[in-house]
Scaffold this active site. Structure first.
Site, PDB file in Angstrom:
ATOM      1  N   HIS A 119      51.150  35.422  37.555  1.00  0.00           N
ATOM      2  CA  HIS A 119      49.884  35.563  36.844  1.00  0.00           C
ATOM      3  C   HIS A 119      49.830  34.398  35.877  1.00  0.00           C
ATOM      4  CE1 HIS A 119      48.696  40.084  37.282  1.00  0.00           C
ATOM      5  NE2 HIS A 119      48.519  39.375  38.382  1.00  0.00           N
ATOM      6  N   HIS A 163      54.005  37.149  29.283  1.00  0.00           N
ATOM      7  CA  HIS A 163      54.843  38.337  29.121  1.00  0.00           C
ATOM      8  C   HIS A 163      56.270  38.068  28.698  1.00  0.00           C
ATOM      9  CE1 HIS A 163      52.054  41.127  31.647  1.00  0.00           C
ATOM     10  NE2 HIS A 163      51.428  40.456  30.707  1.00  0.00           N
ATOM     11  N   GLU A 173      55.297  43.677  38.114  1.00  0.00           N
ATOM     12  CA  GLU A 173      55.091  42.729  37.015  1.00  0.00           C
ATOM     13  C   GLU A 173      55.776  43.248  35.756  1.00  0.00           C
ATOM     14  OE1 GLU A 173      50.953  42.351  35.883  1.00  0.00           O
ATOM     15  OE2 GLU A 173      51.342  40.624  34.591  1.00  0.00           O
ATOM     16  N   ASP A 189      45.078  35.441  35.444  1.00  0.00           N
ATOM     17  CA  ASP A 189      44.980  36.711  34.724  1.00  0.00           C
ATOM     18  C   ASP A 189      44.733  36.450  33.242  1.00  0.00           C
ATOM     19  OD1 ASP A 189      45.102  39.297  33.828  1.00  0.00           O
ATOM     20  OD2 ASP A 189      47.279  39.455  33.919  1.00  0.00           O
ATOM     21  N   ASP A 194      46.003  36.383  26.480  1.00  0.00           N
ATOM     22  CA  ASP A 194      45.145  36.173  27.645  1.00  0.00           C
ATOM     23  C   ASP A 194      43.954  35.266  27.381  1.00  0.00           C
ATOM     24  OD1 ASP A 194      46.347  37.561  29.942  1.00  0.00           O
ATOM     25  OD2 ASP A 194      46.225  39.312  28.650  1.00  0.00           O
ATOM     26  N   ASP A 209      50.650  37.967  24.163  1.00  0.00           N
ATOM     27  CA  ASP A 209      49.974  38.009  25.460  1.00  0.00           C
ATOM     28  C   ASP A 209      48.464  38.084  25.241  1.00  0.00           C
ATOM     29  OD1 ASP A 209      49.680  38.311  28.248  1.00  0.00           O
ATOM     30  OD2 ASP A 209      49.645  40.490  28.059  1.00  0.00           O
ATOM     31  N   TRP A 260      51.570  47.030  37.769  1.00  0.00           N
ATOM     32  CA  TRP A 260      51.865  46.815  36.345  1.00  0.00           C
ATOM     33  C   TRP A 260      51.440  48.053  35.580  1.00  0.00           C
ATOM     34  CZ3 TRP A 260      48.363  46.823  32.186  1.00  0.00           C
ATOM     35  CH2 TRP A 260      48.984  46.631  30.947  1.00  0.00           C
ATOM     36  N   LYS A 283      56.963  42.921  31.549  1.00  0.00           N
ATOM     37  CA  LYS A 283      56.297  42.559  30.287  1.00  0.00           C
ATOM     38  C   LYS A 283      57.250  42.764  29.127  1.00  0.00           C
ATOM     39  CE  LYS A 283      51.961  43.126  27.853  1.00  0.00           C
ATOM     40  NZ  LYS A 283      50.544  43.399  27.990  1.00  0.00           N
ATOM     41  N   ASP A 320      54.168  36.982  34.713  1.00  0.00           N
ATOM     42  CA  ASP A 320      52.946  36.611  33.993  1.00  0.00           C
ATOM     43  C   ASP A 320      53.424  35.781  32.807  1.00  0.00           C
ATOM     44  OD1 ASP A 320      51.026  36.862  31.791  1.00  0.00           O
ATOM     45  OD2 ASP A 320      49.955  38.313  33.033  1.00  0.00           O
TER      46      ASP A 320
HETATM   47  C1  RNT Z   1      48.734  43.064  31.395  1.00  0.00           C
HETATM   48  C2  RNT Z   1      49.079  42.470  32.706  1.00  0.00           C
HETATM   49  C3  RNT Z   1      48.211  42.864  33.860  1.00  0.00           C
HETATM   50  C4  RNT Z   1      46.748  42.958  33.515  1.00  0.00           C
HETATM   51  C5  RNT Z   1      45.823  43.109  34.695  1.00  0.00           C
HETATM   52  C6  RNT Z   1      44.452  43.484  34.290  1.00  0.00           C
HETATM   53  O1  RNT Z   1      49.456  42.560  30.362  1.00  0.00           O
HETATM   54  O2  RNT Z   1      49.116  41.087  32.591  1.00  0.00           O
HETATM   55  O3  RNT Z   1      48.445  42.012  34.920  1.00  0.00           O
HETATM   56  O4  RNT Z   1      46.329  41.847  32.765  1.00  0.00           O
HETATM   57  O5  RNT Z   1      46.359  43.987  35.598  1.00  0.00           O
HETATM   58 ZN    ZN Z   2      49.322  39.930  34.325  1.00  0.00          ZN
END
Ligand code: RNT
Ligand code: ZN
Length: 418
Positions: free
Chosen positions: A286, A262, A224, A327, A296, A294, A183, A226, A259
């Site tokens: 993720h 994303h 990955e 994640d 998290d 995003d 990523w 986004k 993810d």
């Molecule tokens: C970031 C991605 C990625 C990170 C990690 C730390 O938006 O989700 O996966 O969160 O690699």
């Molecule tokens: Zn991620």
């Protein structure tokens, strides 16, 4: 009759085998991300530098792990508090340097810089996933694998290749495949003049990284995607179409990773799982909790997490087709608690999904949507908590209501003294 025995009987009336559900779940590896413990800082650069790549941790709750020893101790604490099969997930920036193996830059990393992580996993009988770290580093110019500067790009390609070798080392030492996720936060804050150039370069960079020899049964590289990141709102090089097309065109050496933070907020990854599994033998996830972006946040036992879990189960994803990783990173609350809540919740969601009636599909296929709605609604209030607590007990993990005091104790004795 125990609460479990009685709950088991209730589920059995719907043809649901609770013992079988627990047996299945206990063998499903879930990747526990090391980066919740130190707010994604790692050990290879100045810990006070800003986090780059469009990701952000907010909060300064006391007790952040500052050294490998502290991070390992914290992970051990989490391992005591969660049921199920844990796999560790390490980022390249968590390389461990010492007198014998002094600091090297990311393009020069070797397996030996991760030996302590291998030893840690071996001792605990767990596998390990891995990630090259294409952010929070002076060589982000700010682009990495898509940089127009060939020197920058080569540095990051070499980093990616080094990570393939390290991933193979993890897989060989630990006897479990290593998922290696690519990523980058590469993108632009404002309207670019060239959207294709960076993507052509990104594609070429991944091609070069994956030209490093590896065994696809041991190392599972992922790409990955986004939609956008903070500071790179206008354009993301590794967009959904880019990442998915890359994986589709390179099925023999790469798998797609989604993810759930994303995508546009009205899109859901639960619906994308069966779409991808129609074409890909394996996919990776993720699991996170986006709030408006995003962000998290810690994974909860919420509707979309349960829906993701249901699709994984229904599509046969637990047989290894779906690689599940957590994640998220919250620095505003106790980090051990954040880790534990999220891990317990993905386990909870999967157990809940495994306890679904098997005749729902028939109701759909016979277009009996009234019955389907009633059946799905009624599943929500079956005595799931009793099965969950039994699952924790069988996993030698504390039941709900039994673990937070341990976190408070650890905070008082260890974390606040840091
Ligand atoms: C970031 C991605 C990625 C990170 C990690 C730390 O938006 O989700 O996966 O969160 O690699
Ligand atoms: Zn991620």
């Amino acid at each position: 009759m125990s609460r479990y025995e009685s709950a088991k009987e209730i589920y059995a009336r719907y043809g649901i085998d609770t013992d079988k559900a627990m047996e299945t779940l206990k063998n499903v590896p879930i990747s526990l991300h090391c980066w919740q413990g130190d707010d994604v800082r790692g050990f290879d650069t100045d810990p006070n530098k800003p986090l780059t790549g469009g990701i952000q941790t907010t909060g300064n709750y006391p007790g952040r792990a500052r050294t490998p020893e502290e991070l390992m101790a914290d992970i051990d604490e989490v391992l005591k508090l969660v049921p199920g099969k844990v796999k560790l997930n390490i980022h390249a920036c968590y390389a461990i340097f010492d007198d014998e193996n002094p600091w090297v830059d990311r393009d020069k990393l070797e397996p030996k810089h991760f030996k302590k992580w291998v030893d840690f996993c071996k001792k605990r009988g767990i596998g390990c996933d891995f990630n090259p770290t294409f952010f929070s580093h002076p060589k982000c110019d700010p682009l990495t694998l898509s940089s127009p500067n060939e020197e920058t790009r080569k540095f990051w390609i070499d980093h990616g290749k080094a990570c393939i070798r390290i991933s193979e080392y993890f897989a060989e030492e630990l006897g479990e495949p290593c998922i290696m996720n690519i990523w980058t936060g590469d993108g632009f804050k404002d309207i670019p003049a060239d959207r294709q150039g960076p993507r052509e370069r990104y594609r070429d960079s991944i091609d070069q990284i994956l030209s490093e020899p590896f065994d696809f049964n041991k190392v599972k590289p992922c790409v990955e995607s986004k939609v956008f990141g903070i500071g790179v709102e206008a354009y993301t090089v590794g967009s959904a179409e880019f990442a998915l097309s890359y994986a589709a065109m390179n099925k023999s050496k790469c798998i797609p990773l989604m993810d759930n933070g994303h995508y546009h907020p009205t899109e859901v990854v639960s619906d994308k799982i069966p779409a991808l599994l129609t074409f890909f033998p394996e996919i990776a996830l993720h699991v996170t909790r986006p709030i408006r972006w995003d962000s998290d946040h810690v994974v909860l036992f919420d509707d979309e997490t349960r829906e993701i879990a249901k699709e994984i189960v229904r599509c046969g994803g637990l047989d290894g087709r779906v690689k599940i990783a957590l994640d998220y990173f919250d620095a505003s609350i106790n980090r051990i608690s954040a880790w534990t809540v999220g891990f317990r919740n993905i386990e909870k969601a999967l157990l809940f999904a495994l306890l679904e009636r098997k005749d729902l599909k028939e109701m759909q296929d016979s277009y009996n949507f009234s019955k389907l709605m009633v059946a799905q609604e009624e599943l929500k209030t079956l005595p799931f908590g009793d099965i969950w607590n039994e699952y924790c007990k069988r996993s030698n993990a504390p039941a709900d209501g039994e673990w937070f005091s341990e976190v408070e104790k650890y905070e008082k004795e260890i974390l606040v003294k840091r």
